[in-house]
Design an enzyme around this catalytic site. Structure first.
Site, PDB file in Angstrom:
ATOM      1  N   CYS A  41       0.826  -1.211   0.000  1.00 34.43           N
ATOM      2  CA  CYS A  41       0.000   0.000   0.000  1.00 34.43           C
ATOM      3  C   CYS A  41       0.859   1.259   0.000  1.00 34.43           C
ATOM      4  O   CYS A  41       0.686   2.140  -0.835  1.00 34.43           O
ATOM      5  CB  CYS A  41      -0.938  -0.025   1.210  1.00 34.43           C
ATOM      6  SG  CYS A  41      -1.877   1.494   1.368  1.00 34.43           S
ATOM      7  N   CYS A  46      -1.485   1.770  -3.102  1.00 30.08           N
ATOM      8  CA  CYS A  46      -2.449   2.860  -2.916  1.00 30.08           C
ATOM      9  C   CYS A  46      -1.817   4.257  -2.883  1.00 30.08           C
ATOM     10  O   CYS A  46      -2.292   5.176  -3.570  1.00 30.08           O
ATOM     11  CB  CYS A  46      -3.204   2.711  -1.600  1.00 30.08           C
ATOM     12  SG  CYS A  46      -3.390   1.047  -0.974  1.00 30.08           S
ATOM     13  N   LYS A  49       0.209   5.426  -6.065  1.00 28.66           N
ATOM     14  CA  LYS A  49      -0.808   5.468  -7.137  1.00 28.66           C
ATOM     15  C   LYS A  49      -1.685   6.703  -6.999  1.00 28.66           C
ATOM     16  O   LYS A  49      -1.907   7.443  -7.944  1.00 28.66           O
ATOM     17  CB  LYS A  49      -1.644   4.173  -7.050  1.00 28.66           C
ATOM     18  CG  LYS A  49      -2.775   3.993  -8.024  1.00 28.66           C
ATOM     19  CD  LYS A  49      -4.107   4.532  -7.624  1.00 28.66           C
ATOM     20  CE  LYS A  49      -4.697   4.156  -6.322  1.00 28.66           C
ATOM     21  NZ  LYS A  49      -5.435   2.926  -6.260  1.00 28.66           N
ATOM     22  N   TYR A 176      -9.336  -2.833 -11.282  1.00 29.59           N
ATOM     23  CA  TYR A 176      -9.192  -1.418 -10.927  1.00 29.59           C
ATOM     24  C   TYR A 176      -7.794  -0.896 -11.214  1.00 29.59           C
ATOM     25  O   TYR A 176      -7.629   0.252 -11.641  1.00 29.59           O
ATOM     26  CB  TYR A 176      -9.626  -1.166  -9.471  1.00 29.59           C
ATOM     27  CG  TYR A 176      -8.661  -1.599  -8.400  1.00 29.59           C
ATOM     28  CD1 TYR A 176      -7.768  -0.705  -7.839  1.00 29.59           C
ATOM     29  CD2 TYR A 176      -8.652  -2.911  -7.922  1.00 29.59           C
ATOM     30  CE1 TYR A 176      -6.884  -1.093  -6.840  1.00 29.59           C
ATOM     31  CE2 TYR A 176      -7.787  -3.311  -6.920  1.00 29.59           C
ATOM     32  CZ  TYR A 176      -6.898  -2.411  -6.391  1.00 29.59           C
ATOM     33  OH  TYR A 176      -6.032  -2.799  -5.414  1.00 29.59           O
ATOM     34  N   GLU A 180      -7.117   2.320 -13.462  1.00 31.49           N
ATOM     35  CA  GLU A 180      -6.520   3.513 -12.842  1.00 31.49           C
ATOM     36  C   GLU A 180      -5.290   3.974 -13.629  1.00 31.49           C
ATOM     37  O   GLU A 180      -5.133   5.166 -13.935  1.00 31.49           O
ATOM     38  CB  GLU A 180      -6.144   3.210 -11.393  1.00 31.49           C
ATOM     39  CG  GLU A 180      -7.383   3.055 -10.524  1.00 31.49           C
ATOM     40  CD  GLU A 180      -7.097   2.649  -9.087  1.00 31.49           C
ATOM     41  OE1 GLU A 180      -7.986   2.818  -8.259  1.00 31.49           O
ATOM     42  OE2 GLU A 180      -5.989   2.154  -8.794  1.00 31.49           O
ATOM     43  N   HIS A 435     -26.146  22.558  -0.280  1.00 31.77           N
ATOM     44  CA  HIS A 435     -26.133  23.166  -1.600  1.00 31.77           C
ATOM     45  C   HIS A 435     -25.085  24.263  -1.699  1.00 31.77           C
ATOM     46  O   HIS A 435     -24.885  24.975  -0.715  1.00 31.77           O
ATOM     47  CB  HIS A 435     -27.535  23.748  -1.860  1.00 31.77           C
ATOM     48  CG  HIS A 435     -27.694  24.326  -3.207  1.00 31.77           C
ATOM     49  ND1 HIS A 435     -27.796  23.556  -4.339  1.00 31.77           N
ATOM     50  CD2 HIS A 435     -27.753  25.623  -3.610  1.00 31.77           C
ATOM     51  CE1 HIS A 435     -27.932  24.345  -5.382  1.00 31.77           C
ATOM     52  NE2 HIS A 435     -27.901  25.607  -4.984  1.00 31.77           N
ATOM     53  N   GLU A 440     -25.200  16.506  -2.930  1.00 35.08           N
ATOM     54  CA  GLU A 440     -26.617  16.721  -2.604  1.00 35.08           C
ATOM     55  C   GLU A 440     -27.525  15.862  -3.481  1.00 35.08           C
ATOM     56  O   GLU A 440     -28.653  15.553  -3.117  1.00 35.08           O
ATOM     57  CB  GLU A 440     -27.005  18.206  -2.695  1.00 35.08           C
ATOM     58  CG  GLU A 440     -27.015  18.780  -4.088  1.00 35.08           C
ATOM     59  CD  GLU A 440     -27.380  20.281  -4.099  1.00 35.08           C
ATOM     60  OE1 GLU A 440     -28.377  20.650  -3.460  1.00 35.08           O
ATOM     61  OE2 GLU A 440     -26.651  21.062  -4.747  1.00 35.08           O
TER      62      GLU A 440
HETATM   63  P1  FAD Z   1       1.233  -6.172   1.626  1.00 31.42           P
HETATM   64  O1  FAD Z   1       1.001  -4.729   1.798  1.00 31.42           O
HETATM   65  O2  FAD Z   1       1.157  -6.725   0.259  1.00 31.42           O
HETATM   66  O3  FAD Z   1       2.691  -6.445   2.181  1.00 31.42           O
HETATM   67  C1  FAD Z   1       3.292  -7.690   2.274  1.00 31.42           C
HETATM   68  C2  FAD Z   1       4.725  -7.470   2.739  1.00 31.42           C
HETATM   69  O4  FAD Z   1       5.339  -8.715   3.029  1.00 31.42           O
HETATM   70  C3  FAD Z   1       5.592  -6.803   1.666  1.00 31.42           C
HETATM   71  O5  FAD Z   1       6.169  -5.643   2.201  1.00 31.42           O
HETATM   72  C4  FAD Z   1       6.633  -7.855   1.310  1.00 31.42           C
HETATM   73  O6  FAD Z   1       7.884  -7.306   0.973  1.00 31.42           O
HETATM   74  C5  FAD Z   1       6.702  -8.650   2.618  1.00 31.42           C
HETATM   75  N1  FAD Z   1       7.174 -10.051   2.454  1.00 31.42           N
HETATM   76  C6  FAD Z   1       6.678 -10.989   1.612  1.00 31.42           C
HETATM   77  N2  FAD Z   1       7.306 -12.171   1.815  1.00 31.42           N
HETATM   78  C7  FAD Z   1       8.198 -11.968   2.812  1.00 31.42           C
HETATM   79  C8  FAD Z   1       9.117 -12.825   3.490  1.00 31.42           C
HETATM   80  N3  FAD Z   1       9.239 -14.116   3.197  1.00 31.42           N
HETATM   81  N4  FAD Z   1       9.900 -12.282   4.458  1.00 31.42           N
HETATM   82  C9  FAD Z   1       9.794 -10.953   4.791  1.00 31.42           C
HETATM   83  N5  FAD Z   1       8.918 -10.120   4.199  1.00 31.42           N
HETATM   84  C10 FAD Z   1       8.116 -10.624   3.228  1.00 31.42           C
HETATM   85  N6  FAD Z   1      -5.960  -1.061  -1.731  1.00 31.42           N
HETATM   86  C11 FAD Z   1      -6.836  -0.123  -1.317  1.00 31.42           C
HETATM   87  O7  FAD Z   1      -7.518  -0.331  -0.310  1.00 31.42           O
HETATM   88  N7  FAD Z   1      -6.992   1.065  -2.006  1.00 31.42           N
HETATM   89  C12 FAD Z   1      -6.253   1.344  -3.113  1.00 31.42           C
HETATM   90  O8  FAD Z   1      -6.408   2.407  -3.710  1.00 31.42           O
HETATM   91  C13 FAD Z   1      -5.305   0.375  -3.562  1.00 31.42           C
HETATM   92  N8  FAD Z   1      -4.531   0.630  -4.638  1.00 31.42           N
HETATM   93  C14 FAD Z   1      -3.601  -0.293  -5.027  1.00 31.42           C
HETATM   94  C15 FAD Z   1      -2.803  -0.005  -6.128  1.00 31.42           C
HETATM   95  C16 FAD Z   1      -1.856  -0.904  -6.547  1.00 31.42           C
HETATM   96  C17 FAD Z   1      -0.995  -0.571  -7.739  1.00 31.42           C
HETATM   97  C18 FAD Z   1      -1.684  -2.136  -5.834  1.00 31.42           C
HETATM   98  C19 FAD Z   1      -0.643  -3.125  -6.269  1.00 31.42           C
HETATM   99  C20 FAD Z   1      -2.461  -2.436  -4.736  1.00 31.42           C
HETATM  100  C21 FAD Z   1      -3.421  -1.517  -4.317  1.00 31.42           C
HETATM  101  N9  FAD Z   1      -4.256  -1.775  -3.226  1.00 31.42           N
HETATM  102  C22 FAD Z   1      -5.190  -0.837  -2.830  1.00 31.42           C
HETATM  103  C23 FAD Z   1      -4.190  -3.067  -2.512  1.00 31.42           C
HETATM  104  C24 FAD Z   1      -3.407  -2.938  -1.204  1.00 31.42           C
HETATM  105  O9  FAD Z   1      -2.123  -2.425  -1.491  1.00 31.42           O
HETATM  106  C25 FAD Z   1      -3.304  -4.302  -0.543  1.00 31.42           C
HETATM  107  O10 FAD Z   1      -4.599  -4.812  -0.340  1.00 31.42           O
HETATM  108  C26 FAD Z   1      -2.609  -4.203   0.827  1.00 31.42           C
HETATM  109  O11 FAD Z   1      -1.333  -3.644   0.712  1.00 31.42           O
HETATM  110  C27 FAD Z   1      -2.503  -5.598   1.445  1.00 31.42           C
HETATM  111  O12 FAD Z   1      -1.751  -5.527   2.607  1.00 31.42           O
HETATM  112  P2  FAD Z   1      -1.111  -6.819   3.253  1.00 31.42           P
HETATM  113  O13 FAD Z   1      -0.962  -6.473   4.690  1.00 31.42           O
HETATM  114  O14 FAD Z   1      -1.890  -8.024   2.930  1.00 31.42           O
HETATM  115  O15 FAD Z   1       0.323  -7.034   2.580  1.00 31.42           O
END
Ligand code: FAD
Length: 446
Positions: A41, A46, A49, A176, A180, A435, A440
């Protein structure tokens, strides 16, 4: 005694929240992150973006400015300036997230972690860690199709780091993220072609609202190729890319962005070996308390493939911490989740679409407001907004709100409270309009 009460893999929306709140409850917590603290994110989702979306809006705002009396003599966009400013902001946020975790006494390991048992993990440095509970929050990664020349294409991850703005870009996908980026690149001046393997885009959104986006996008000059797939990508000597297509003519382009879905990140760090059960899409299977098939291992966020949105991952992380360290057990309510597409113009939605309501409920009434925002009228911009209420005909309850138009996501958040609170159409009718606003229209539909 184990080294930690909780070991979290992934310093992100879900993992970060769980770690911070569990530590605040007094747990001894460590977190491992292989890339950057903040997760998808903050680092490549997010946040960057949305900053690009803001940047893209200036294209139209500067055009419209003349009718509002502003003389803007030259309009020139510099991608590198915006890119570097966005990346600097992301760097600032990474620091702020790291600080929040360390302020809560969470031990951060900035390295990859692999499970070695139900209560143990190994870090990339070789360090072994043990914990009473392990939380997997490894998110999802872009799914890249296995086609010839895929190495010449990029995913959303690389988009934020592009050296230069492509003159032409082909975006594959109908979700999306694809829509976007189509809006963003178009506003920056790239010629955008969106290719999708079916003729349906933004499947979970109300059809009428999606049709309006397609109509507006076509008028702006974005090309859509439906029922079309990329078969092969070849790099020409000139540097341009030749795309062999199935379902439409081939393309010459400068950049190909694949945005055809995100796969749970579950491979290669010991989950299967430890006995964590996974589903058909490689997602970790969990119960309502986020517990996997291994009693000491839990999972939250995109890796469980329930709803891939940041606020949902955060809620799951919070529920996990409250339940297992805060003595206030509760489960996430997935029933009324608002969502948005930050396209140009944006879409926002909560609750059932008209189609879903007609399949599920006996009687359905819909109300629409199809209007040209006041700002567009003065600017001479022929772009209409569309708001739609879906009402259960037997109870008068509002079961869905769907919008496309300027600031729709900002407006919809408040409407989502009304839908969750099971308010009726009569409550909307009885509310005095504010308004002059676009919002509205929500209380003026008859
Ligand atoms: P993530 O945020 O995906 O993080 C997982 C983390 O785990 C990463 O940092 C990764 O490096 C780490 N990792 C993985 N494997 C290992 C390992 N073995 N050891 C150590 N670290 C590891 N959501 C919205 O609500 N609104 C939006 O506008 C939106 N826009 C988006 C735009 C884009 C381009 C993308 C790709 C996603 C967007 N999302 C949006 C989705 C949102 O980013 C995800 O739903 C959210 O980040 C999920 O969070 P998470 O906690 O599941 O894991």
């Amino acid at each position: 005694m184990a080294d930690f009460d909780l070991f979290v893999i992934g310093a992100c929306s879900g993992g970060g929240r769980a770690a911070r709140v569990s530590a605040a409850y007094g747990a001894r917590v460590a977190i491992a992150e292989e890339y950057k603290v903040g997760g998808t994110c903050v680092i490549r989702g997010c946040v960057p973006k949305k900053l690009l979306v803001y940047g893209a809006h200036f294209a139209e705002d500067l055009d419209d400015a003349a009718m509002f009396g502003w003389d803007v003599p030259t309009k020139k966009f510099d991608w590198q300036v915006l890119r570097d400013n966005v990346l600097a902001e992301v760097g600032r946020l990474e620091g702020a997230y790291t600080e929040t975790l360390t302020n809560h006494d969470v031990t951060i390991f900035k390295e990859r972690a692999e499970l070695t048992g139900p209560n143990s993990a190994r870090l990339a440095s070789g360090k072994e860690v043990s914990a009473d509970r392990i939380l997997i929050a490894t998110g999802a990664t872009p799914a890249m199709p296995a086609i010839d020349g895929i190495e010449h294409a990029i995913s959303s991850n690389e988009t934020f780091h592009l050296e230069r703005l492509p003159k032409r870009i082909v975006i594959a996908g109908g979700g999306y993220i694809a829509n976007e980026f189509a809006g963003i690149f178009h506003q920056f001046g790239s010629h955008v072609t969106l290719v999708n393997r079916t003729d349906v885009i933004l499947r979970q959104y109300d059809q009428q609202i999606v049709d309006r986006l397609i109509q507006i996008s076509l008028r702006k000059g974005i090309d859509f190729k439906f029922n079309a797939t990329i078969e092969k990508i070849e790099k020409r000597e000139s540097g341009s890319l030749h795309v062999t297509m199935k379902g439409c003519d081939d393309f010459e382009t400068d950049q190909i962005l694949i945005a055809t879905g995100r796969k749970p990140n579950t491979a290669g760090f010991g989950l299967a070996e430890v006995g964590v059960e996974m589903g058909d899409n490689c997602q970790i299977k969990v119960d309502a308390d986020n517990r996997t098939s291994v009693a000491s291992i839990f999972a939250v966020g995109d890796v469980t493939d329930r709803v891939q949105l940041t606020p949902v991952a955060i809620r799951e992380g919070q529920a996990f911490a409250d339940t297992f360290f805060g003595k206030t057990p509760h489960q996430v309510d997935y029933s009324c989740i608002p969502s948005a597409v930050f396209s140009h113009p944006p879409i926002a939605s909560v609750g059932m679409t008209e189609g879903q309501a007609r399949n599920k409920l006996g009687q359905v009434r819909t109300y629409t407001s199809d209007f040209r925002p006041m700002k567009n009228v003065l600017a001479g911009r022929n772009e209409r907004s569309l708001y739609k209420l879906v009402v259960d005909g037997s109870t008068d309850q509002i079961v869905g709100v769907h919008m496309i138009g300027p600031d729709a996501p900002e407006i919809l958040q408040a409407a989502a409270v009304a839908v969750r609170g099971k308010l009726k159409k009569a409550d909307f009718d009885a509310t005095v309009a504010l308004h002059p606003t676009m919002a509205e229209e929500l209380v003026l539909m008859r």
